[in-house]
Design an enzyme around this catalytic site. Structure first.
Site, PDB file in Angstrom:
ATOM      1  N   CYS A  35      -0.072  -2.017  -3.108  1.00 33.75           N
ATOM      2  CA  CYS A  35       0.837  -0.865  -3.099  1.00 33.75           C
ATOM      3  C   CYS A  35       1.666  -0.809  -4.380  1.00 33.75           C
ATOM      4  O   CYS A  35       2.360   0.167  -4.613  1.00 33.75           O
ATOM      5  CB  CYS A  35       1.713  -0.880  -1.873  1.00 33.75           C
ATOM      6  SG  CYS A  35       2.595  -2.388  -1.707  1.00 33.75           S
ATOM      7  N   GLU A  45      -1.813   7.618  -2.771  1.00 36.57           N
ATOM      8  CA  GLU A  45      -2.345   6.344  -3.272  1.00 36.57           C
ATOM      9  C   GLU A  45      -3.860   6.327  -3.196  1.00 36.57           C
ATOM     10  O   GLU A  45      -4.415   6.497  -2.111  1.00 36.57           O
ATOM     11  CB  GLU A  45      -1.849   5.232  -2.351  1.00 36.57           C
ATOM     12  CG  GLU A  45      -0.778   4.383  -2.932  1.00 36.57           C
ATOM     13  CD  GLU A  45      -0.420   3.269  -1.968  1.00 36.57           C
ATOM     14  OE1 GLU A  45      -0.090   2.193  -2.462  1.00 36.57           O
ATOM     15  OE2 GLU A  45      -0.456   3.450  -0.746  1.00 36.57           O
ATOM     16  N   GLU A  75       7.564  -2.066   4.323  1.00 34.27           N
ATOM     17  CA  GLU A  75       7.000  -2.020   2.964  1.00 34.27           C
ATOM     18  C   GLU A  75       5.819  -1.066   3.047  1.00 34.27           C
ATOM     19  O   GLU A  75       4.772  -1.425   3.582  1.00 34.27           O
ATOM     20  CB  GLU A  75       6.499  -3.408   2.534  1.00 34.27           C
ATOM     21  CG  GLU A  75       7.538  -4.483   2.456  1.00 34.27           C
ATOM     22  CD  GLU A  75       8.492  -4.287   1.296  1.00 34.27           C
ATOM     23  OE1 GLU A  75       8.294  -3.358   0.484  1.00 34.27           O
ATOM     24  OE2 GLU A  75       9.456  -5.065   1.209  1.00 34.27           O
ATOM     25  N   LYS A  77       1.126  -9.872  14.045  1.00 31.30           N
ATOM     26  CA  LYS A  77      -0.130  -9.145  14.262  1.00 31.30           C
ATOM     27  C   LYS A  77      -0.770  -8.877  12.910  1.00 31.30           C
ATOM     28  O   LYS A  77      -0.386  -7.970  12.188  1.00 31.30           O
ATOM     29  CB  LYS A  77       0.077  -7.813  14.988  1.00 31.30           C
ATOM     30  CG  LYS A  77      -1.271  -7.290  15.493  1.00 31.30           C
ATOM     31  CD  LYS A  77      -1.378  -5.799  15.555  1.00 31.30           C
ATOM     32  CE  LYS A  77      -1.739  -5.134  14.288  1.00 31.30           C
ATOM     33  NZ  LYS A  77      -3.061  -5.486  13.715  1.00 31.30           N
TER      34      LYS A  77
HETATM   35  P1  ADP Z   1      -3.868   0.147   5.862  1.00 33.64           P
HETATM   36  O1  ADP Z   1      -4.172   1.546   5.495  1.00 33.64           O
HETATM   37  O2  ADP Z   1      -3.416  -0.676   4.750  1.00 33.64           O
HETATM   38  O3  ADP Z   1      -4.917  -0.508   6.697  1.00 33.64           O
HETATM   39  P2  ADP Z   1      -2.317   0.446   8.226  1.00 33.64           P
HETATM   40  O4  ADP Z   1      -0.927   0.944   8.293  1.00 33.64           O
HETATM   41  O5  ADP Z   1      -3.373   1.236   8.919  1.00 33.64           O
HETATM   42  O6  ADP Z   1      -2.576   0.238   6.697  1.00 33.64           O
HETATM   43  O7  ADP Z   1      -2.418  -1.032   8.778  1.00 33.64           O
HETATM   44  C1  ADP Z   1      -1.459  -2.023   8.541  1.00 33.64           C
HETATM   45  C2  ADP Z   1      -1.254  -2.819   9.800  1.00 33.64           C
HETATM   46  O8  ADP Z   1      -0.747  -1.945  10.803  1.00 33.64           O
HETATM   47  C3  ADP Z   1      -2.527  -3.416  10.377  1.00 33.64           C
HETATM   48  O9  ADP Z   1      -2.233  -4.674  10.934  1.00 33.64           O
HETATM   49  C4  ADP Z   1      -2.911  -2.432  11.457  1.00 33.64           C
HETATM   50  O10 ADP Z   1      -3.707  -2.989  12.476  1.00 33.64           O
HETATM   51  C5  ADP Z   1      -1.537  -2.069  11.988  1.00 33.64           C
HETATM   52  N1  ADP Z   1      -1.475  -0.823  12.753  1.00 33.64           N
HETATM   53  C6  ADP Z   1      -2.205   0.293  12.590  1.00 33.64           C
HETATM   54  N2  ADP Z   1      -1.837   1.222  13.506  1.00 33.64           N
HETATM   55  C7  ADP Z   1      -0.849   0.671  14.258  1.00 33.64           C
HETATM   56  C8  ADP Z   1      -0.051   1.114  15.354  1.00 33.64           C
HETATM   57  N3  ADP Z   1      -0.188   2.319  15.864  1.00 33.64           N
HETATM   58  N4  ADP Z   1       0.881   0.269  15.855  1.00 33.64           N
HETATM   59  C9  ADP Z   1       1.040  -0.955  15.325  1.00 33.64           C
HETATM   60  N5  ADP Z   1       0.323  -1.426  14.299  1.00 33.64           N
HETATM   61  C10 ADP Z   1      -0.609  -0.634  13.758  1.00 33.64           C
END
Ligand code: ADP
Length: 520
Positions: A325, A422, A291, A216
């Protein structure tokens, strides 16, 4: 979060460059259409999900838009998937596992090698796609393709070295063996800052071991993932071995977590989401690698080589406009070199050219979206309100939209928001310190523990400080340390597990002990 640098293709000096951008908004908007047209004709602009080897629309026909962060232009609309599509992707991966895991290691290896060759062959187009949807300068984007592909090459080689053990038995009529077997179906959730490399360093080792994967990608940058998946299909990786779904992140995430068929979750992203995934994986006791966010200190000691410290600090802070990061989040400078360092650092930073990643000479692209710019600015304003001083920049860039001026703020205290979390943008907060002990104490005073950097000419000090830092990665007189051959990962709340290197394979393997008895 994230994520990395290109030891092979890095342009270490190019980040220290000249002139403010003078490109107009019109020039900025040029490019999206022509690049999209070129990518379409090369067959690399896929917009559907990949399930069981078939390009698939969302079952309810929904789409989401992917925009160019430099211009706001629409690049493409991609399938917006959820629970049903994810369940089908998991089933495809589960069915494919039986066949893929039973191929010889050499067979899997040669298909991965084909994939590596195709990624390199399409380096330019993939780089353009990364610049288009993520914003980083084209040269840096092409560098990411080389870096991302290197994980596929490295793990294609490692596929043939998944050795087990024979253990000397405690009884004469027994023989004891250790087998290493693929864990099964892997759910890989990835972020937007390295749209290719964050995928390949998960998928490379997974596929090498014999696992199958549901990826995903971030909804901000799905196009690079889909293009890489298209090349995987072309390379002879069988249908179902690699699936891609994107859309409703929580729904897709929950479907992966709930499925007993998914045996491993690997994630790069925010600490908040990582914690949710770790908790969610408990129900089915999946293996988990995470990570997560960093809060990297970059410590410049009085005895550092100023040029080396300058180059390293610039590279670690400003690559990808500060959106990695392992980017330095706090620059700690000892009092004896403070004035000299901040003055040279300021000179270099005010000359960084900002603009559309497709424009010649640009080394600082846009941030991923306006929310990111707002966050960066709120951190800067908070620091100013608490007594920090702007040395360079300190505000949104005149290019508007998603651009922020490369910024240095001095007199920062470790208690300020900007030093606690961050910033994930082109802002270097500088903290003054007196002694080595104080620097170590400040550096370790955080819940994060991913990367740290030190600049010193003292050999004893470099060992002492490297050992004292509670971080998974330490750069000594070097600001760009990531490579496929070394382990990448963090201490504390920066995560679990390691990616890249021989250690990266273990994350996708189960250990099986076989005891053969009554052998006499
Ligand atoms: P960033 O702040 O770098 O965007 P996120 O943790 O929000 O970091 O996003 C990293 C990945 O996690 C993306 O692919 C995002 O769509 C996914 N993501 C965000 N929320 C969820 C969730 N509740 N369950 C699974 N994946 C998620």
């Amino acid at each position: 979060m994230i994520k990395t640098m290109f030891t092979r293709t890095i342009h270490r000096v190019s980040i220290i460059q000249s002139h403010h951008s003078s490109i107009s908004r019109r020039e900025m908007s040029m490019g999206t259409e022509s690049v999209v047209a070129r990518l379409k004709s090369s067959g690399l602009l896929q917009t559907k999900g990949l399930i069981g080897g078939k390009w698939t629309d969302a079952y309810d026909g929904r789409t989401i838009q992917v925009n160019n962060p430099a211009t706001g232009d629409l690049i493409a609309s991609v399938a917006c998937m959820g629970e049903k599509e994810t369940k089908d992707a998991i089933s495809s991966a589960y069915d494919a596992f039986g066949h893929w895991s039973k191929l010889t290691a050499a067979d899997r290896s040669s298909r991965l090698r084909n994939w590596y060759n195709l990624l390199i062959q399409h380096k330019e187009e993939l780089g353009q796609l990364i610049t288009l949807e993520q914003g980083k300068p084209l040269k840096e984007a092409i560098g990411e393709v080389g870096y991302g592909a290197s994980f596929i090459e490295f793990f294609a080689e490692e596929a043939k070295r998944v050795y087990g053990d024979i253990i000397p038995s405690t009884l004469t009529d027994r023989r004891l063996f250790v087998l290493k077997q693929p864990v099964g179906v892997v759910g890989a959730i990835t972020p937007w800052n390295f749209p290719l490399a964050m995928i390949t360093r998960k998928v490379g080792p997974a596929l090498a071991c014999g696992c199958t994967v549901v990826i995903k990608p971030s909804e901000f940058t799905p196009l690079t993932a889909l293009a890489a998946a298209e090349l995987a299909l072309q390379s002879g990786i069988p249908p179902g071995v690699l699936n891609v779904v994107m859309g409703d992140a929580p729904k897709i995430g929950n479907s992966l977590l709930e499925s007993p068929q998914v045996r491993k979750i690997t994630f790069t992203g925010s600490t908040a989401v990582g914690k949710k995934l770790m908790a969610g994986a408990a129900e089915t006791v999946k293996k988990v690698s995470l990570e997560l966010g960093g809060n990297a200190p970059c410590i410049v000691f009085d005895d550092a080589d100023l040029e080396v410290a300058l180059k390293g600090s610039l590279a670690t802070k400003f690559r990808n406009s500060g959106q990695t990061c392992v980017c330095a989040n706090r620059i700690l400078v000892q009092e004896g070199i403070y004035e000299k360092f901040t003055s040279a650092f300021s000179n270099a930073v005010q000359n960084l050219k900002v603009g559309n990643g497709f424009s010649e000479g640009v080394v600082q692209g846009p941030l991923i979206n306006e929310a990111a710019v707002q966050k960066v600015d709120s951190f800067v304003q908070d620091a100013i309100s608490k007594g920090a001083k702007v040395l360079v920049g300190g505000k949104r860039h005149s290019l508007g939209l998603t651009f922020y001026e490369p910024t240095i703020i001095g007199d920062v205290k470790n208690e300020m928001l900007i030093a606690r979390q961050e910033v994930f943008g082109p802002v270097a907060p500088v903290i003054r310190f007196k002694t080595e002990e104080e620097a170590i104490q400040i550096a370790n005073d955080t819940n994060a523990g991913l990367a740290a950097y030190i600049f010193t000419n003292g050999i004893k000090r470099s060992w002492r400080v490297s050992e004292a830092l509670e971080y998974g990665i330490v750069g000594v007189n070097e600001g760009l340390v990531s490579t496929e051959v070394a382990p990448f990962g963090g201490y504390k709340q920066s995560g679990l597990g390691r990616e890249g290197s021989k250690y990266g394979l273990d994350e996708y393997l189960e250990i099986k002990y076989v005891c053969m008895g009554n052998m006499s």
